[in-house]
Design a protein around this motif. Structure first.
Motif, PDB file in Angstrom:
ATOM      1  N   ARG A 419       8.962 -48.769  16.227  1.00 38.07           N
ATOM      2  CA  ARG A 419       7.803 -48.228  15.512  1.00 38.07           C
ATOM      3  C   ARG A 419       6.566 -49.072  15.787  1.00 38.07           C
ATOM      4  N   MET A 420       6.551 -49.744  16.918  1.00 33.74           N
ATOM      5  CA  MET A 420       5.410 -50.611  17.261  1.00 33.74           C
ATOM      6  C   MET A 420       5.137 -51.614  16.144  1.00 33.74           C
ATOM      7  N   ASN A 421       6.215 -52.083  15.511  1.00 35.88           N
ATOM      8  CA  ASN A 421       6.113 -53.074  14.432  1.00 35.88           C
ATOM      9  C   ASN A 421       5.187 -52.621  13.299  1.00 35.88           C
ATOM     10  N   ASP A 453       7.694 -55.163  23.639  1.00 37.08           N
ATOM     11  CA  ASP A 453       6.637 -55.537  24.581  1.00 37.08           C
ATOM     12  C   ASP A 453       5.409 -54.640  24.477  1.00 37.08           C
ATOM     13  N   ARG A 454       5.220 -53.988  23.294  1.00 41.02           N
ATOM     14  CA  ARG A 454       4.104 -53.070  23.219  1.00 41.02           C
ATOM     15  C   ARG A 454       3.047 -53.418  22.187  1.00 41.02           C
ATOM     16  N   ALA A 455       3.462 -54.087  21.132  1.00 42.43           N
ATOM     17  CA  ALA A 455       2.496 -54.224  20.039  1.00 42.43           C
ATOM     18  C   ALA A 455       2.699 -55.495  19.220  1.00 42.43           C
ATOM     19  N   SER A 457       1.240 -55.184  16.048  1.00 41.19           N
ATOM     20  CA  SER A 457       1.603 -54.180  15.047  1.00 41.19           C
ATOM     21  C   SER A 457       0.603 -53.032  15.111  1.00 41.19           C
ATOM     22  N   ALA A 458       1.122 -51.799  15.070  1.00 43.21           N
ATOM     23  CA  ALA A 458       0.243 -50.617  15.139  1.00 43.21           C
ATOM     24  C   ALA A 458      -0.188 -50.159  13.753  1.00 43.21           C
ATOM     25  N   GLY A 459      -0.109 -51.041  12.770  1.00 40.87           N
ATOM     26  CA  GLY A 459      -0.667 -50.689  11.463  1.00 40.87           C
ATOM     27  C   GLY A 459       0.373 -50.389  10.418  1.00 40.87           C
ATOM     28  N   ALA A 460      -0.101 -49.903   9.276  1.00 40.17           N
ATOM     29  CA  ALA A 460       0.835 -49.511   8.220  1.00 40.17           C
ATOM     30  C   ALA A 460       1.701 -48.373   8.749  1.00 40.17           C
ATOM     31  N   ASP A 461       2.927 -48.269   8.218  1.00 42.19           N
ATOM     32  CA  ASP A 461       3.847 -47.239   8.710  1.00 42.19           C
ATOM     33  C   ASP A 461       3.401 -45.865   8.222  1.00 42.19           C
ATOM     34  N   ILE A 462       2.850 -45.098   9.150  1.00 38.09           N
ATOM     35  CA  ILE A 462       2.285 -43.794   8.789  1.00 38.09           C
ATOM     36  C   ILE A 462       3.375 -42.834   8.319  1.00 38.09           C
ATOM     37  N   SER A 463       4.592 -43.002   8.864  1.00 35.53           N
ATOM     38  CA  SER A 463       5.645 -42.042   8.507  1.00 35.53           C
ATOM     39  C   SER A 463       5.995 -42.115   7.026  1.00 35.53           C
ATOM     40  N   GLY A 500      -5.150 -51.229  12.720  1.00 33.98           N
ATOM     41  CA  GLY A 500      -5.026 -50.911  11.292  1.00 33.98           C
ATOM     42  C   GLY A 500      -4.529 -52.108  10.490  1.00 33.98           C
ATOM     43  N   GLY A 501      -3.446 -51.868   9.734  1.00 37.53           N
ATOM     44  CA  GLY A 501      -2.865 -52.947   8.935  1.00 37.53           C
ATOM     45  C   GLY A 501      -2.428 -54.120   9.808  1.00 37.53           C
ATOM     46  N   GLY A 502      -2.068 -53.838  11.067  1.00 41.37           N
ATOM     47  CA  GLY A 502      -1.692 -54.916  11.997  1.00 41.37           C
ATOM     48  C   GLY A 502      -2.879 -55.821  12.256  1.00 41.37           C
TER      49      GLY A 502
HETATM   50  C1  LIG Z   1      -3.654 -50.203   4.954  1.00 40.02           C
HETATM   51  C2  LIG Z   1      -3.350 -49.916   6.357  1.00 40.02           C
HETATM   52  C3  LIG Z   1      -3.425 -48.627   6.853  1.00 40.02           C
HETATM   53  C4  LIG Z   1      -3.038 -48.358   8.246  1.00 40.02           C
HETATM   54  O1  LIG Z   1      -2.720 -49.264   9.001  1.00 40.02           O
HETATM   55  S1  LIG Z   1      -2.988 -46.756   8.732  1.00 40.02           S
HETATM   56  C5  LIG Z   1      -2.287 -46.802  10.330  1.00 40.02           C
HETATM   57  C6  LIG Z   1      -3.276 -47.203  11.361  1.00 40.02           C
HETATM   58  N1  LIG Z   1      -2.662 -47.177  12.663  1.00 40.02           N
HETATM   59  C7  LIG Z   1      -2.736 -46.115  13.491  1.00 40.02           C
HETATM   60  O2  LIG Z   1      -3.323 -45.091  13.161  1.00 40.02           O
HETATM   61  C8  LIG Z   1      -2.070 -46.256  14.855  1.00 40.02           C
HETATM   62  C9  LIG Z   1      -1.021 -45.198  15.037  1.00 40.02           C
HETATM   63  N2  LIG Z   1      -0.397 -45.307  16.340  1.00 40.02           N
HETATM   64  C10 LIG Z   1      -1.000 -44.873  17.486  1.00 40.02           C
HETATM   65  O3  LIG Z   1      -2.130 -44.449  17.505  1.00 40.02           O
HETATM   66  C11 LIG Z   1      -0.176 -44.913  18.736  1.00 40.02           C
HETATM   67  O4  LIG Z   1       1.165 -45.029  18.396  1.00 40.02           O
HETATM   68  C12 LIG Z   1      -0.527 -46.076  19.703  1.00 40.02           C
HETATM   69  C13 LIG Z   1      -1.962 -45.897  20.226  1.00 40.02           C
HETATM   70  C14 LIG Z   1      -0.399 -47.424  19.003  1.00 40.02           C
HETATM   71  C15 LIG Z   1       0.457 -46.046  20.908  1.00 40.02           C
HETATM   72  O5  LIG Z   1       0.526 -44.760  21.457  1.00 40.02           O
HETATM   73  P1  LIG Z   1       1.712 -44.385  22.516  1.00 40.02           P
HETATM   74  O6  LIG Z   1       1.720 -45.402  23.578  1.00 40.02           O
HETATM   75  O7  LIG Z   1       1.506 -42.980  22.898  1.00 40.02           O
HETATM   76  O8  LIG Z   1       3.060 -44.568  21.701  1.00 40.02           O
HETATM   77  P2  LIG Z   1       3.629 -43.634  20.528  1.00 40.02           P
HETATM   78  O9  LIG Z   1       4.617 -42.711  21.121  1.00 40.02           O
HETATM   79  O10 LIG Z   1       2.519 -43.043  19.730  1.00 40.02           O
HETATM   80  O11 LIG Z   1       4.339 -44.718  19.595  1.00 40.02           O
HETATM   81  C16 LIG Z   1       5.659 -45.203  19.838  1.00 40.02           C
HETATM   82  C17 LIG Z   1       6.471 -45.047  18.571  1.00 40.02           C
HETATM   83  O12 LIG Z   1       5.871 -45.874  17.563  1.00 40.02           O
HETATM   84  C18 LIG Z   1       5.618 -45.060  16.414  1.00 40.02           C
HETATM   85  N3  LIG Z   1       4.423 -45.552  15.735  1.00 40.02           N
HETATM   86  C19 LIG Z   1       3.283 -46.015  16.282  1.00 40.02           C
HETATM   87  N4  LIG Z   1       2.408 -46.367  15.346  1.00 40.02           N
HETATM   88  C20 LIG Z   1       3.010 -46.138  14.154  1.00 40.02           C
HETATM   89  C21 LIG Z   1       2.610 -46.321  12.791  1.00 40.02           C
HETATM   90  N5  LIG Z   1       1.435 -46.867  12.463  1.00 40.02           N
HETATM   91  N6  LIG Z   1       3.490 -45.955  11.842  1.00 40.02           N
HETATM   92  C22 LIG Z   1       4.718 -45.445  12.158  1.00 40.02           C
HETATM   93  N7  LIG Z   1       5.145 -45.262  13.414  1.00 40.02           N
HETATM   94  C23 LIG Z   1       4.303 -45.611  14.399  1.00 40.02           C
HETATM   95  C24 LIG Z   1       5.385 -43.673  16.962  1.00 40.02           C
HETATM   96  O13 LIG Z   1       5.576 -42.694  15.976  1.00 40.02           O
HETATM   97  C25 LIG Z   1       6.428 -43.618  18.051  1.00 40.02           C
HETATM   98  O14 LIG Z   1       7.691 -43.361  17.454  1.00 40.02           O
HETATM   99  P3  LIG Z   1       8.706 -42.292  18.110  1.00 40.02           P
HETATM  100  O15 LIG Z   1       9.045 -42.890  19.465  1.00 40.02           O
HETATM  101  O16 LIG Z   1       9.844 -42.246  17.161  1.00 40.02           O
HETATM  102  O17 LIG Z   1       7.949 -41.014  18.245  1.00 40.02           O
END
Ligand SMILES: C/C=C/C(=O)SCCNC(=O)CCNC(=O)[C@H](O)C(C)(C)COP(=O)(O)OP(=O)(O)OC[C@H]1O[C@@H](n2cnc3c(N)ncnc32)[C@H](O)[C@@H]1OP(=O)(O)O
Length: 650
Positions: A419-421, A453-455, A457-463, A500-502
């Protein structure tokens, strides 16, 4: 037979799995020969590897050129030539037992007795395949997941006769190629991961067949409320409804009527344009969070937890291995044993008993290990023990992070690579717990990094968002504050996405070093949100309003060089220099005066929010306090004696 004896690898098969395994093997520095039965198969496989490596090079995800990696790959159609000098052979041929027997019979003839023989089968017993050789002790399963380049997990499976020596060599080899192995100690159908996933698709299919639920209800609940990467029916359509059907048939498991109907009608999922959803005339898997209704998710999870009890109770795998398997192999949001412990195993057992009583169906029969845990009062986290032990005499157990404390350096690794941490509730509370409970006398400096090897952290867990109460969503900050207030310097090691949260976690650290390929951003606005873990405030303080508003309002990513230029990070460095640069920082911080650093951190953090006058008072109080410490005596003595000081934090 040991890791040290493995230099050359042969992969038999150039299909999806075969060429993927060849690619990851060569990427790890091994010489590898890929063999298939026809030139065109080998050529197609090689072209796919070349394409993939060029993409990885383009995205700077490998440290060397695609050409260099390719130079370690040979191809052939000649089996004897492929395996003659190999120390490890991985068979990735079609799933037909007779064919595999033929191959292993030839392997016995063409390889030396020291060669490790592995099969990448996902559905045949290892022991059955090993029947073809006189030395079954050197045969094991190395089950990669598709696609091997992306998927981190490899199941290392014992057949009945596999020696510990062979299994250990296989396990260590998997680690050496940068993947995560888990042992499967008994040759059970489905190994670990497919054993657990069975009820995930099967139970909702029974429920829909019995008019106890709808497809959309099931998918919306499991994806949006329980956090699985997709709903069970969407998953069935993606993998092919016939695939699950055949697995059940071969395993003599009952087949849900709806699955049978789909297969008979030839509606097999995305590949035929129609399955549980319509991909040609409809919108595909178009379920929405509000479709969830009151779908009985516990029935599905109870069955998966029961399967976990079988695996643990029968000695096939440990709870940690089961949980690593489902997280890395299936993208589950948390381990299934961990989930059982959180739900409460008595609730799980009661659910199974009720369903077993009502339906008489064997699939609900509780496994004795589950009954035993409940009888012993080990009902989960609240009771202090379940699959895991939650005794409070030591740190943890932590499920979503790893830590190591050695020579004064506390190294923390966010461990949700699939989940990109992303920061789940658990991960946030584990960060909070670790930084507030670790003995700070033992720590001189802490680091935080991401696994995989990708992140970072990509932020809070959106799921988890759809099912999270607003008050819980506002609960991100405490963990970050604990890091920010931790009385030792904390350094964020950033390699990859920091979003994001990361990003907010990195901002809560004192120092940030990143690889050039890393990218930074506050994409929350794209979700209709704002940063909720201190981002709006810390970004403004660190970058100034102009740049902070650009990041928060536009939601775009910036690269590491710009981040360094803006003062968001301390250094942007090439990947090959990353460890050295981090090491130089750590050397300074580890040998610095602990009390001096603590006071400097406190005064600098708190001074930012005070008036200059008040901040200057804080500083002089801190200065005065330090002047009476042994460390200051040591520092000044060392200066006079022209030697390095040895600070003790007194
Ligand atoms: C208070 C704080 C609030 C917040 O932090 S809100 C969240 C802010 N973060 C985001 O909006 C970033 C969300 N993620 C992305 O935009 C993309 O990802 C990336 C640009 C980081 C990478 O894109 P790509 O290389 O196409 O990879 P991928 O297939 O999207 O991601 C690989 C797996 O990682 C999961 N994942 C990524 N980010 C999150 C997340 N933030 N919460 C939960 N899961 C996440 C995906 O779903 C997927 O998973 P699967 O392989 O099962 O489809």
């Amino acid at each position: 037979m040991s890791l040290e004896s493995i230099d050359r690898v042969a992969v038999l098969g150039a299909g999806n799995m075969g060429h993927g395994i060849t690619e990851v093997t060569a990427m790890a520095g091994y010489d590898v020969t890929m063999r298939d039965i026809k030139d065109e198969f080998v050529e197609d496989g090689y072209e796919s590897i070349k394409w993939s490596l060029e993409k990885l090079e383009e995205k700077e995800m490998i440290d060397e050129s695609a050409e260099e990696v390719l130079s370690r790959i040979d191809t052939t159609t000649d089996l004897e030539e492929a395996v003659a000098d190999a120390d490890l052979v991985i068979e990735a041929a079609p799933e037909e037992l007779d064919l595999k027997h033929e191959i292993f019979t030839d392997l016995e003839e063409y390889t030396s007795g020291d060669t490790l023989l592995a099969t990448n089968t996902s559905s045949l017993p290892i022991s059955d395949i090993a029947e073809a050789v006189d030395t079954p002790e050197r045969v094991l399963g190395l089950h990669f997941f598709n696609p091997p380049v992306k998927m981190d997990l490899v199941e290392v499976i014992y057949g009945e006769d596999t020696s510990d020596e062979a299994a250990e060599a296989g396990y260590e080899w998997v680690e050496s190629i940068g993947k995560t192995p888990i042992y499967v100690r008994k040759d059970v159908r489905g190994f670990v991961v497919n054993t657990i996933v069975g009820p995930f698709g099967g139970e909702p299919a029974f429920m829909v067949s019995n008019d106890e639920a709808t497809i959309r209800e099931a998918d919306a609940t499991m994806a949006h409320e329980r956090g699985y990467p997709m709903g069970p029916f969407e998953l069935g359509d993606l993998t092919g409804i016939d695939v699950g059907y055949h697995v059940r048939k071969e395993g003599d498991s009952p087949i849900p009527p709806i699955t049978e109907e789909k297969v008979e009608a030839g509606d097999l999922g995305q590949k035929t344009g129609k399955g549980f959803y319509d991909y040609e005339d409809g919108d595909g898997a178009d379920y929405e969070p509000e479709d969830a209704g009151d779908f009985d998710w516990l029935r599905v999870e109870a069955r998966m937890i029961n399967r976990a009890a079988f695996l643990v109770g029968e000695g096939v795998a440990t709870p940690e291995e089961v949980d690593t398997g489902v997280q890395l192999g299936l993208g589950f949001p948390e381990g299934i044993c961990r989930r059982g412990d959180k739900i409460g195993l008595e609730t799980v057992l009661e659910k199974l008993e009720t369903l077993y009583e009502e339906t008489g169906a064997d699939r609900f029969e509780p496994h004795p290990y589950l009954e035993e845990l409940v009888e012993e009062g080990k009902t989960g986290e609240e009771a202090g023990a379940g699959f895991y032990d939650y005794g409070d005499d030591e740190l943890g157990p932590y499920h979503d992070l790893n830590y190591e404390l050695e020579d004064g350096v506390l190294q923390v690794e966010l461990d949700r690579p699939s989940r990109m941490n992303a920061l789940s509730e658990d991960l946030l509370s584990e960060i909070d717990d670790l930084f507030s409970s670790v003995d700070t006398d033992e720590v001189r400096v802490a680091t935080i990094e991401g696994s995989g090897d990708r992140a970072f952290s990509a932020g809070a867990d959106i799921s988890g968002f759809a099912d999270t109460a607003p008050t819980d969503m506002m609960d991100v900050t405490p963990g970050f504050e604990t890091v920010n207030e931790f009385p030792r310097p904390v350094l964020a090691k950033i390699d990859g996405f920091c979003l994001g949260g990361g990003l907010e976690l990195a901002l809560a650290c004192d120092l940030r070093i990143a690889t050039e390929r890393s990218s930074f951003g506050a994409p929350e606005i794209g979700l209709g949100l704002i940063p909720g873990g201190g981002g709006t405030q810390r970004l403004t303080r660190i970058l100034g309003e102009t740049r902070a508003k650009e990041l928060v309002f536009r939601g775009n990513h910036i690269d590491a060089d710009r981040a360094e230029d803006w003062g968001l990070i301390n250094r942007s460095v090439e990947r090959e220099d990353f460890d050295d640069t981090v090491g130089e920082f750590l050397d300074d911080l580890r040998s610095g005066p602990p009390i001096g650093l603590k006071v400097a951190k406190k005064v600098m953090n708190e001074g930012q929010d005070a008036s200059l006058d008040a901040a200057l008072v804080m500083e002089s109080q801190g200065f005065g306090l330090l002047s009476s410490t042994d460390d200051v005596l040591e520092g000044t003595a060392a200066f006079a004696e022209d030697r390095e000081p040895e600070f003790e934090g007194k």
